[in-house]
Design an enzyme around this catalytic site. Structure first.
Site, PDB file in Angstrom:
ATOM      1  N   ARG A  89       0.830  -1.317   0.168  1.00 47.57           N
ATOM      2  CA  ARG A  89      -0.108  -0.132   0.121  1.00 47.57           C
ATOM      3  C   ARG A  89       0.805   1.281   0.131  1.00 47.57           C
ATOM      4  O   ARG A  89       0.337   2.424  -0.304  1.00 47.57           O
ATOM      5  CB  ARG A  89      -1.151  -0.001   1.004  1.00 47.57           C
ATOM      6  CG  ARG A  89      -1.961  -1.135   1.058  1.00 47.57           C
ATOM      7  CD  ARG A  89      -3.034  -1.156   2.206  1.00 47.57           C
ATOM      8  NE  ARG A  89      -2.558  -1.306   3.297  1.00 47.57           N
ATOM      9  CZ  ARG A  89      -2.476  -2.350   4.261  1.00 47.57           C
ATOM     10  NH1 ARG A  89      -3.295  -3.340   3.769  1.00 47.57           N
ATOM     11  NH2 ARG A  89      -1.971  -2.255   5.411  1.00 47.57           N
TER      12      ARG A  89
ATOM     13  N   GLU B 259       2.519  -5.873  13.440  1.00 49.47           N
ATOM     14  CA  GLU B 259       1.431  -5.836  14.501  1.00 49.47           C
ATOM     15  C   GLU B 259       1.105  -7.375  14.774  1.00 49.47           C
ATOM     16  O   GLU B 259       0.683  -7.661  15.779  1.00 49.47           O
ATOM     17  CB  GLU B 259       0.400  -4.977  14.336  1.00 49.47           C
ATOM     18  CG  GLU B 259       0.436  -3.694  14.206  1.00 49.47           C
ATOM     19  CD  GLU B 259       0.825  -3.207  12.692  1.00 49.47           C
ATOM     20  OE1 GLU B 259      -0.203  -2.518  12.083  1.00 49.47           O
ATOM     21  OE2 GLU B 259       2.135  -3.277  12.536  1.00 49.47           O
TER      22      GLU B 259
END
Length: 170
Positions: free
Chosen positions: A58, A95
């Site tokens: 992205r 994460e």
């Protein structure tokens, strides 16, 4: 414009407890996507930038149009094994997992002023790895720009001395 109106939040993706910020709903609206890039350009236009680097994937959809808007080059930071030339690599923690990023050894000339661009700043792991790779090649980080920042994760605290800007904050 309230860009949050165009960002879909998907609960429990990719795992329970994560509220994923899905920018595909923003990207599919050409005028909103264009306005987001224009507003990000406004946030960084006073910086001296030679190239923009963006991490896969992205970071490409934010960094490449931002580079075009500024009239500078774009450097992709890819996952390991995706670049055809000689590369440098670094491991990093996500994460919710681990991965490895790579750059071509000749992507940045020593002293080039580099802005890092990505869709989201969370804990800062991906961007810290990008910073490390750029510095290994002798690049000078002039800032980092994000479409979204998850302020509650305080990722920007990892970047002492690097100007961090974001268009939307959660």
């Amino acid at each position: 414009m309230n860009f949050k109106d165009y960002i879909r939040v998907i609960p429990d993706f990719p795992q329970p407890g994560i509220r994923f910020k899905d920018i595909t709903t923003l990207l599919q609206n050409g005028s909103v996507y264009k306005e987001a890039i224009e507003q990000m350009k406004q946030l960084i236009q006073d910086k001296e930038i030679d190239v923009i680097a963006g991490p896969e994937a992205r970071g490409f959809v934010i960094g490449a149009p931002l580079a075009t808007a500024l009239g500078v080059g774009f450097i992709p930071i890819r996952k390991s094994g995706k670049l055809p030339g000689e590369t440098i690599e670094a491991d990093y923690a996500l994460e919710y997992g681990k991965d490895k990023l790579a750059m071509h050894k000749d992507a940045i000339k020593p002293g080039q002023k580099v802005l890092i661009a990505d869709d989201l700043l969370a804990t800062g792991g991906t961007i810290q790895t990008s910073v490390d790779l750029i510095k290994q090649l002798g690049g000078e980080i002039v800032g980092a720009a994000f479409l979204i920042e998850l302020t509650y994760l305080d990722g920007r605290s990892k970047f002492d001395g690097i100007d961090v800007v974001s268009l939307v904050q959660y």
